[in-house]
Scaffold this motif. Sequence first.
Motif, mmCIF file in Angstrom:
data_model
loop_
_atom_site.group_PDB
_atom_site.id
_atom_site.type_symbol
_atom_site.label_atom_id
_atom_site.label_comp_id
_atom_site.label_asym_id
_atom_site.label_seq_id
_atom_site.Cartn_x
_atom_site.Cartn_y
_atom_site.Cartn_z
ATOM 1 N N ARG A 28 0.741 -1.271 0.225
ATOM 2 C CA ARG A 28 0.041 0.005 -0.310
ATOM 3 C C ARG A 28 0.952 0.961 0.168
ATOM 4 N N PHE A 29 1.670 1.301 0.954
ATOM 5 C CA PHE A 29 2.939 2.081 0.581
ATOM 6 C C PHE A 29 3.449 2.573 -0.951
ATOM 7 N N ALA A 30 3.267 0.967 -1.234
ATOM 8 C CA ALA A 30 4.348 1.991 -2.337
ATOM 9 C C ALA A 30 3.499 2.244 -4.075
ATOM 10 N N GLU A 31 1.670 1.842 -3.232
ATOM 11 C CA GLU A 31 0.460 2.561 -4.344
ATOM 12 C C GLU A 31 0.151 3.598 -3.975
ATOM 13 N N ASP A 32 0.495 4.293 -2.646
ATOM 14 C CA ASP A 32 0.330 5.774 -2.457
ATOM 15 C C ASP A 32 2.208 6.524 -3.284
ATOM 16 N N ASN A 37 1.266 0.440 -9.376
ATOM 17 C CA ASN A 37 -0.571 1.035 -10.070
ATOM 18 C C ASN A 37 -1.180 -0.099 -9.073
ATOM 19 N N SER A 38 -2.208 0.126 -9.075
ATOM 20 C CA SER A 38 -2.961 -0.914 -7.877
ATOM 21 C C SER A 38 -2.698 -2.841 -8.805
ATOM 22 N N SER A 39 -3.101 -2.830 -9.877
ATOM 23 C CA SER A 39 -2.877 -3.867 -10.270
ATOM 24 C C SER A 39 -2.248 -4.946 -9.539
ATOM 25 N N GLN A 40 -0.789 -3.953 -9.753
ATOM 26 C CA GLN A 40 0.534 -4.934 -9.194
ATOM 27 C C GLN A 40 0.075 -5.022 -7.804
ATOM 28 N N VAL A 41 -0.047 -3.956 -7.163
ATOM 29 C CA VAL A 41 -0.013 -4.017 -5.624
ATOM 30 C C VAL A 41 -1.248 -5.552 -5.138
ATOM 31 N N ASP A 42 -2.647 -5.563 -6.183
ATOM 32 C CA ASP A 42 -3.667 -6.630 -5.615
ATOM 33 C C ASP A 42 -2.843 -7.826 -5.874
ATOM 34 N N ARG A 43 -2.199 -7.988 -6.999
ATOM 35 C CA ARG A 43 -1.143 -9.572 -7.363
ATOM 36 C C ARG A 43 0.067 -9.876 -6.630
ATOM 37 N N LEU A 44 0.452 -8.511 -6.071
ATOM 38 C CA LEU A 44 2.353 -9.082 -4.624
ATOM 39 C C LEU A 44 1.156 -9.612 -3.922
ATOM 40 N N GLU A 46 -1.955 -10.038 -3.197
ATOM 41 C CA GLU A 46 -2.787 -12.264 -3.501
ATOM 42 C C GLU A 46 -1.265 -12.813 -3.170
ATOM 43 N N ARG A 47 -0.166 -12.764 -3.904
ATOM 44 C CA ARG A 47 0.291 -13.303 -3.819
ATOM 45 C C ARG A 47 1.176 -13.690 -2.497
ATOM 46 N N SER A 48 1.525 -12.459 -1.356
ATOM 47 C CA SER A 48 1.548 -13.319 -0.365
ATOM 48 C C SER A 48 1.317 -13.788 0.861
ATOM 49 N N ASP A 49 -0.903 -13.466 0.634
ATOM 50 C CA ASP A 49 -1.424 -14.137 1.503
ATOM 51 C C ASP A 49 -1.085 -15.663 1.043
ATOM 52 N N LEU A 50 -0.817 -16.039 -0.325
ATOM 53 C CA LEU A 50 -0.442 -17.360 -0.739
ATOM 54 C C LEU A 50 0.862 -17.903 0.268
ATOM 55 N N ASP A 51 1.568 -17.164 -0.227
ATOM 56 C CA ASP A 51 2.970 -17.067 0.220
ATOM 57 C C ASP A 51 3.077 -16.055 1.988
ATOM 58 N N PRO A 52 3.464 -16.693 2.959
ATOM 59 C CA PRO A 52 2.969 -15.700 4.408
ATOM 60 C C PRO A 52 4.750 -15.846 4.436
ATOM 61 N N GLU A 53 4.898 -16.807 4.125
ATOM 62 C CA GLU A 53 7.013 -16.914 5.004
ATOM 63 C C GLU A 53 7.985 -15.678 3.588
ATOM 64 N N GLY A 54 7.406 -15.738 2.812
ATOM 65 C CA GLY A 54 7.909 -14.689 1.366
ATOM 66 C C GLY A 54 7.578 -14.224 1.868
ATOM 67 N N PHE A 122 7.482 -6.033 -11.420
ATOM 68 C CA PHE A 122 7.477 -6.031 -9.713
ATOM 69 C C PHE A 122 6.403 -7.196 -9.567
ATOM 70 N N ARG A 123 7.557 -8.729 -9.522
ATOM 71 C CA ARG A 123 6.496 -9.847 -9.212
ATOM 72 C C ARG A 123 7.830 -10.584 -7.884
ATOM 73 N N ASP A 124 8.718 -10.080 -7.712
ATOM 74 C CA ASP A 124 8.705 -10.583 -6.327
ATOM 75 C C ASP A 124 8.491 -9.712 -5.642
#
Length: 195
Positions: A28-32, A37-44, A46-54, A122-124
């Motif tokens: 969110r900081f990166a978006e603000d 952009n918002s789709s990159q934020v959404d993608r990251l 969502e991924r953070s929910d799938l890979d909480p440790e990473g 911005f995938r990682d």
Amino acid sequence: MCLDFVNTLDDRHFKPKELLETYRDLARFAEDTGLLNSSQVDRLSERSDLDPEGAREALLWARELREAIHDVFWAIINKRPVPPGALARLNADAQNAAGHMQLVPAAHGQMKGGFEWSFDDFRDFDSVLWPIARAAADLLASDQLPYVRACFSKTCEWFFLDTSKNHHRRWCDMTRCGNRAKVQRFYVRQRKTRS
Ligand SMILES: [Zn+2]
């Protein structure tokens, strides 16, 4: 923007408040700040929910980078030697960021027809940190460095870049801290005249 990043540990000297509690906060900081952009934020996010440790690892990494940036600029503002460890950390992240940059034809604006630096997609999780590290490094190497300030309010001390004409700005934000200080001075004066 890299100074705003430092401010995500609010009131750090008295009652530190962590504003980056989760990876989503970082996204969110990166978006603000316009890094993503918002789709990159959404993608990251969502991924953070799938890979909480990473995501957690990247978050801790982000906080470390933030503290390194803080320590470097804090030393400069206070005319002290820059801690070598903090500078090394920033250098490592700036070098890592450079490895993800490439020249692309400029898409718009004044630069049209020329080229500009662009980051890999911005995938990682840690990709959010590339532009932050890069911006901090650029600011350190720029002629704007003398205008980096810490807010005069002792309960704030947010970093900001003093772009005012005379470079005499003392508060991060006049409404946030400037007025508060003015009100405090007013009360102190009132108390003195009454007693
Ligand atoms: Zn302030």
